[in-house]
Design an enzyme around this catalytic site. Sequence first.
Site, mmCIF file in Angstrom:
data_model
loop_
_atom_site.group_PDB
_atom_site.id
_atom_site.type_symbol
_atom_site.label_atom_id
_atom_site.label_comp_id
_atom_site.label_asym_id
_atom_site.label_seq_id
_atom_site.Cartn_x
_atom_site.Cartn_y
_atom_site.Cartn_z
ATOM 1 N N LEU A 148 9.756 -6.057 -0.597
ATOM 2 C CA LEU A 148 9.155 -7.084 -1.435
ATOM 3 C C LEU A 148 10.290 -7.916 -2.058
ATOM 4 O O LEU A 148 11.270 -7.339 -2.532
ATOM 5 C CB LEU A 148 8.331 -6.425 -2.553
ATOM 6 C CG LEU A 148 7.552 -7.445 -3.380
ATOM 7 C CD1 LEU A 148 6.287 -7.861 -2.664
ATOM 8 C CD2 LEU A 148 7.217 -6.893 -4.749
ATOM 9 N N LYS A 191 2.627 -9.073 -1.088
ATOM 10 C CA LYS A 191 2.255 -8.095 -2.130
ATOM 11 C C LYS A 191 0.757 -7.807 -2.067
ATOM 12 O O LYS A 191 -0.027 -8.313 -2.871
ATOM 13 C CB LYS A 191 2.677 -8.635 -3.504
ATOM 14 C CG LYS A 191 2.863 -7.543 -4.559
ATOM 15 C CD LYS A 191 3.687 -8.048 -5.721
ATOM 16 C CE LYS A 191 3.735 -7.104 -6.901
ATOM 17 N NZ LYS A 191 4.231 -5.765 -6.599
ATOM 18 N N GLU A 214 13.529 0.190 -0.070
ATOM 19 C CA GLU A 214 13.245 -0.071 -1.490
ATOM 20 C C GLU A 214 12.524 1.133 -2.077
ATOM 21 O O GLU A 214 12.231 2.104 -1.361
ATOM 22 C CB GLU A 214 12.381 -1.332 -1.650
ATOM 23 C CG GLU A 214 11.039 -1.237 -0.935
ATOM 24 C CD GLU A 214 10.183 -2.496 -1.081
ATOM 25 O OE1 GLU A 214 10.384 -3.289 -2.014
ATOM 26 O OE2 GLU A 214 9.285 -2.669 -0.232
ATOM 27 N N TYR A 222 -1.781 -8.910 -5.141
ATOM 28 C CA TYR A 222 -1.651 -8.683 -6.586
ATOM 29 C C TYR A 222 -0.286 -9.083 -7.115
ATOM 30 O O TYR A 222 0.644 -9.319 -6.352
ATOM 31 C CB TYR A 222 -1.963 -7.220 -6.930
ATOM 32 C CG TYR A 222 -0.837 -6.226 -6.690
ATOM 33 C CD1 TYR A 222 -0.555 -5.760 -5.412
ATOM 34 C CD2 TYR A 222 -0.069 -5.736 -7.745
ATOM 35 C CE1 TYR A 222 0.462 -4.835 -5.196
ATOM 36 C CE2 TYR A 222 0.948 -4.810 -7.536
ATOM 37 C CZ TYR A 222 1.213 -4.365 -6.264
ATOM 38 O OH TYR A 222 2.213 -3.454 -6.056
HETATM 39 N N1 PDD Z 1 5.717 -3.518 -8.139
HETATM 40 N N2 PDD Z 1 9.106 -3.374 -4.366
HETATM 41 C C1 PDD Z 1 7.828 -2.946 -4.435
HETATM 42 C C2 PDD Z 1 7.255 -2.207 -3.269
HETATM 43 C C3 PDD Z 1 7.066 -3.204 -5.584
HETATM 44 O O1 PDD Z 1 5.782 -2.773 -5.644
HETATM 45 C C4 PDD Z 1 7.653 -3.878 -6.684
HETATM 46 C C5 PDD Z 1 6.889 -4.204 -7.927
HETATM 47 C C6 PDD Z 1 9.004 -4.286 -6.564
HETATM 48 C C7 PDD Z 1 9.716 -5.015 -7.665
HETATM 49 O O2 PDD Z 1 9.208 -6.317 -7.827
HETATM 50 P P1 PDD Z 1 9.290 -7.081 -9.220
HETATM 51 O O3 PDD Z 1 10.713 -7.031 -9.650
HETATM 52 O O4 PDD Z 1 8.857 -8.443 -8.890
HETATM 53 O O5 PDD Z 1 8.388 -6.367 -10.169
HETATM 54 C C8 PDD Z 1 9.685 -4.033 -5.381
HETATM 55 C C9 PDD Z 1 4.877 -3.773 -9.293
HETATM 56 C C10 PDD Z 1 5.585 -3.728 -10.590
HETATM 57 C C11 PDD Z 1 3.672 -2.847 -9.230
HETATM 58 O O6 PDD Z 1 3.359 -2.378 -8.149
HETATM 59 O O7 PDD Z 1 3.047 -2.639 -10.262
#
Ligand code: PDD
Length: 282
Positions: free
Chosen positions: A203, A146, A179, A33
């Site tokens: 991630l 992801k 994280e 996703y």
């Molecule tokens: N999640 N780490 C994890 C585990 C995440 O699920 C996310 C983002 C990030 C930050 O990634 P980005 O800056 O690309 O949004 C880091 C999304 C927003 C979600 O699960 O909805």
Amino acid sequence: MPELAYLNGKIRPISETYVPIEDRGYQFGDAVYEFIASYNGKLFCMEEHMKRLQTSMEGLSFPKIDKSFIEKAVYELFEKAKIARAGIYIQISRGVAPRDHAWDKKMKVQIIMTIKEVKEYPLKLREDGIGIITVQDERWANCNIKTVQILFNAMAKQKAKDQGAFDAIFISKDGIVREGTSSNFFMIKDGCLITHPLTKNILPGITRMVIMDLARDLGIKTEEKFILKTDLFSANEAFLSGTITEILGVRTIDGIKIGKGKPGEITQKLYKALRKKAEQDI
Ligand code: PDD
């Protein structure tokens, strides 16, 4: 401003859209996703999200899908919904088939999306900062992909909520800060912005990457290195970053005050720079 869903080329209201029960995403977590946000009617970092989506699909040996095909579908939904500040959730599963752990390589992927208005966090939360807790990282070994297998992330977020905190950060068995449950983690020590290096344990956040670039532009020293849990409490500032989180300054970790106990100067500076970039960019 309709909230809509996309399922394999068809756009309908979310409440009228259903996925077959033998979708492998549902039965095996066999899906990847992305979550993309728009500002002022423009999708922020679309190219980077599309690239990461491709990398996630490659990571799970999905068949190749033309990048422009997914991009076109995202824009079609975005244009139809006409939501200026939108959040688009995109999920691609390996496909639908009778339940079997192995799969038929000719299976057709299922693409689903939803689009909704982004609810901004209250200004007070951004000003006061958030309380976070630490939890042991018990996730799988490929957190750089992801996938929708984020049950442990959901459990950690709920644990934080149950304890009156805003979120949780994962700590490895060796004490390394990984994280957040849906965000990356940063700390600032003696003027230097520090975050976890890009390994399979986190991630590769797109907001993380934008923030590192912004920091360099602003003349802030940056370093990608492992942060130990024991280092956390000597941080001058700390924050979480993500597409929805943007930048959320940390007030406390496990109830212990970080820095002055509210979002610090560098955190605020970076938040302003990020908002400015997102609102003016592309
Ligand atoms: N999640 N780490 C994890 C585990 C995440 O699920 C996310 C983002 C990030 C930050 O990634 P980005 O800056 O690309 O949004 C880091 C999304 C927003 C979600 O699960 O909805």
